[in-house]
Scaffold this active site. Sequence first.
Site, PDB file in Angstrom:
ATOM      1  N   ARG A  83      58.728  32.356 -10.324  1.00 34.04           N
ATOM      2  CA  ARG A  83      58.987  31.484 -11.479  1.00 34.04           C
ATOM      3  C   ARG A  83      60.321  30.788 -11.306  1.00 34.04           C
ATOM      4  O   ARG A  83      61.248  31.355 -10.752  1.00 34.04           O
ATOM      5  CB  ARG A  83      59.020  32.330 -12.759  1.00 34.04           C
ATOM      6  CG  ARG A  83      57.646  32.789 -13.184  1.00 34.04           C
ATOM      7  CD  ARG A  83      57.737  33.902 -14.188  1.00 34.04           C
ATOM      8  NE  ARG A  83      58.040  35.157 -13.517  1.00 34.04           N
ATOM      9  CZ  ARG A  83      58.974  35.994 -13.903  1.00 34.04           C
ATOM     10  NH1 ARG A  83      59.707  35.725 -14.947  1.00 34.04           N
ATOM     11  NH2 ARG A  83      59.163  37.110 -13.240  1.00 34.04           N
ATOM     12  N   HIS A  92      58.211  73.273 -11.262  1.00 35.60           N
ATOM     13  CA  HIS A  92      57.029  73.279 -10.405  1.00 35.60           C
ATOM     14  C   HIS A  92      55.788  73.486 -11.257  1.00 35.60           C
ATOM     15  O   HIS A  92      55.804  74.355 -12.124  1.00 35.60           O
ATOM     16  CB  HIS A  92      57.152  74.416  -9.377  1.00 35.60           C
ATOM     17  CG  HIS A  92      55.919  74.558  -8.527  1.00 35.60           C
ATOM     18  ND1 HIS A  92      55.657  73.715  -7.470  1.00 35.60           N
ATOM     19  CD2 HIS A  92      54.890  75.436  -8.595  1.00 35.60           C
ATOM     20  CE1 HIS A  92      54.517  74.067  -6.913  1.00 35.60           C
ATOM     21  NE2 HIS A  92      54.025  75.106  -7.580  1.00 35.60           N
TER      22      HIS A  92
HETATM   23  C1  LIG Z   1      52.875  38.130 -15.252  1.00 37.67           C
HETATM   24  C2  LIG Z   1      54.258  38.697 -15.422  1.00 37.67           C
HETATM   25  C3  LIG Z   1      54.426  40.067 -15.447  1.00 37.67           C
HETATM   26  C4  LIG Z   1      55.699  40.605 -15.607  1.00 37.67           C
HETATM   27  N1  LIG Z   1      55.833  41.966 -15.629  1.00 37.67           N
HETATM   28  C5  LIG Z   1      57.049  42.507 -15.833  1.00 37.67           C
HETATM   29  C6  LIG Z   1      57.201  43.917 -15.894  1.00 37.67           C
HETATM   30  O1  LIG Z   1      56.236  44.676 -15.773  1.00 37.67           O
HETATM   31  N2  LIG Z   1      58.438  44.426 -16.092  1.00 37.67           N
HETATM   32  C7  LIG Z   1      59.536  43.608 -16.210  1.00 37.67           C
HETATM   33  O2  LIG Z   1      60.634  44.130 -16.379  1.00 37.67           O
HETATM   34  N3  LIG Z   1      59.420  42.259 -16.168  1.00 37.67           N
HETATM   35  C8  LIG Z   1      58.208  41.697 -15.983  1.00 37.67           C
HETATM   36  N4  LIG Z   1      58.078  40.332 -15.926  1.00 37.67           N
HETATM   37  C9  LIG Z   1      59.290  39.520 -16.069  1.00 37.67           C
HETATM   38  C10 LIG Z   1      59.710  39.388 -17.513  1.00 37.67           C
HETATM   39  O3  LIG Z   1      58.632  38.870 -18.269  1.00 37.67           O
HETATM   40  C11 LIG Z   1      60.929  38.464 -17.601  1.00 37.67           C
HETATM   41  O4  LIG Z   1      61.964  38.977 -16.770  1.00 37.67           O
HETATM   42  C12 LIG Z   1      61.437  38.364 -19.017  1.00 37.67           C
HETATM   43  O5  LIG Z   1      60.455  37.902 -19.884  1.00 37.67           O
HETATM   44  C13 LIG Z   1      62.657  37.424 -19.032  1.00 37.67           C
HETATM   45  O6  LIG Z   1      63.118  37.305 -20.350  1.00 37.67           O
HETATM   46  P1  LIG Z   1      63.897  36.012 -20.795  1.00 37.67           P
HETATM   47  O7  LIG Z   1      64.212  36.229 -22.241  1.00 37.67           O
HETATM   48  O8  LIG Z   1      65.001  35.728 -19.843  1.00 37.67           O
HETATM   49  O9  LIG Z   1      62.889  34.803 -20.613  1.00 37.67           O
HETATM   50  P2  LIG Z   1      61.449  34.576 -21.261  1.00 37.67           P
HETATM   51  O10 LIG Z   1      60.801  35.855 -21.667  1.00 37.67           O
HETATM   52  O11 LIG Z   1      60.726  33.678 -20.309  1.00 37.67           O
HETATM   53  O12 LIG Z   1      61.779  33.794 -22.599  1.00 37.67           O
HETATM   54  C14 LIG Z   1      62.165  32.449 -22.606  1.00 37.67           C
HETATM   55  C15 LIG Z   1      61.517  31.813 -23.814  1.00 37.67           C
HETATM   56  O13 LIG Z   1      62.058  30.514 -23.991  1.00 37.67           O
HETATM   57  C16 LIG Z   1      61.019  29.652 -24.361  1.00 37.67           C
HETATM   58  N5  LIG Z   1      61.449  28.267 -24.047  1.00 37.67           N
HETATM   59  C17 LIG Z   1      61.530  27.680 -22.826  1.00 37.67           C
HETATM   60  N6  LIG Z   1      61.977  26.406 -22.951  1.00 37.67           N
HETATM   61  C18 LIG Z   1      62.198  26.200 -24.271  1.00 37.67           C
HETATM   62  C19 LIG Z   1      62.692  25.089 -25.033  1.00 37.67           C
HETATM   63  N7  LIG Z   1      62.999  23.918 -24.470  1.00 37.67           N
HETATM   64  N8  LIG Z   1      62.792  25.251 -26.348  1.00 37.67           N
HETATM   65  C20 LIG Z   1      62.474  26.408 -26.961  1.00 37.67           C
HETATM   66  N9  LIG Z   1      62.009  27.486 -26.294  1.00 37.67           N
HETATM   67  C21 LIG Z   1      61.887  27.392 -24.971  1.00 37.67           C
HETATM   68  C22 LIG Z   1      59.843  30.126 -23.558  1.00 37.67           C
HETATM   69  O14 LIG Z   1      58.626  29.676 -24.109  1.00 37.67           O
HETATM   70  C23 LIG Z   1      60.020  31.641 -23.641  1.00 37.67           C
HETATM   71  O15 LIG Z   1      59.381  32.184 -24.769  1.00 37.67           O
HETATM   72  C24 LIG Z   1      56.820  39.762 -15.750  1.00 37.67           C
HETATM   73  C25 LIG Z   1      56.655  38.377 -15.740  1.00 37.67           C
HETATM   74  C26 LIG Z   1      55.393  37.842 -15.579  1.00 37.67           C
HETATM   75  C27 LIG Z   1      55.235  36.351 -15.576  1.00 37.67           C
END
Ligand SMILES: Cc1cc2nc3c(=O)[nH]c(=O)nc-3n(C[C@H](O)[C@H](O)[C@H](O)COP(=O)(O)OP(=O)(O)OC[C@H]3O[C@@H](n4cnc5c(N)ncnc54)[C@H](O)[C@@H]3O)c2cc1C
Length: 280
Positions: free
Chosen positions: A86, A257
Amino acid sequence: VIGAEFASLWRSFGAEVTLVEAMPHLLPAEDEAISRAFERGLRRRKIVFTTGDPFASASQSETGVGVTLASGKQLAADLLLVAVGRVPVTEHLGYLEAGIKLENGFIHTDQRLHTGIDNVYAVGDIVPGQQLAHRGFAQGVFVAEEIAGFNPSPVLESGIPRVTYAEPEVASVGLTEATARQLHGDQIRVAEFNLAANGKSKILATAGLVKVVSLTDGSVLGIHMIGSRVGELIGEAQLIVNWEAKPDDLARLIHAHPTQGEALGEAFLALSGKPLHALS
Ligand SMILES: Cc1cc2nc3c(=O)[nH]c(=O)nc-3n(C[C@H](O)[C@H](O)[C@H](O)COP(=O)(O)OP(=O)(O)OC[C@H]3O[C@@H](n4cnc5c(N)ncnc54)[C@H](O)[C@@H]3O)c2cc1C
């Protein structure tokens, strides 16, 4: 990781699965011993995979998809899942106008997650590093405490545990043997414990191993595990790595164990030169 997890899941549902990996091994970020064991595990489950042969193109028809690899090899399937990582979508959101530095779309911060601009911090996948949910949570808590003036310790990338939720499961924390050798030359020790000599793993009918890496005269640098349910052992493993425990101290500690935790204990016995249930 995600491709491997879906391959495992779909196979469990009874689908025929082919996994295409561009790198020389599946789960290429893991220690090579674990990647090889994972490949053996998938072969046992009749999951087909190719390595070192990148995806070149795909075509869709009414009946399914065709995939061509760089070597020219052709694959046909009903469905194609693309799981190649990603990237951030950070253009035109005002970051540059606010003076916040971007590197390939990621937000540049210092170790305390500060962007260098006013009271602006960044956390989660948008900050270069391991894209994991628990890293994002920890960074969020860190920034809240930082703003509140608690002077928290930074979230260290090297201490973040990672689990591949597949069958077999893979769990690791800290440095691989290859990275430890790059950083510390021959000043490292390595031991492996085969789950075939662990009672609970026999009950679970799982194959796998625990591999531990430490400094020759120092603390544990990395723990790498594969086998059913080993994700549950990562809690102990991450304490060992993050508290910089020493193998000789760990070898004295007793595990109940029969548990899979014993395998972790046995790996440290082996690393301390006192292997107990080593397979010849
Ligand atoms: C299929 C899959 C499986 C995964 N499995 C795991 C796992 O088992 N364990 C693990 O630890 N991690 C896992 N991950 C990774 C994990 O999902 C991410 O590391 C985590 O969600 C990151 O959090 P974040 O808050 O940084 O970003 P995100 O969760 O991506 O949140 C960002 C948010 O911002 C929103 N956004 C983007 N642009 C805008 C905008 N312009 N305006 C408003 N909102 C916006 C998006 O829609 C999203 O909701 C997985 C990822 C995927 C894709």
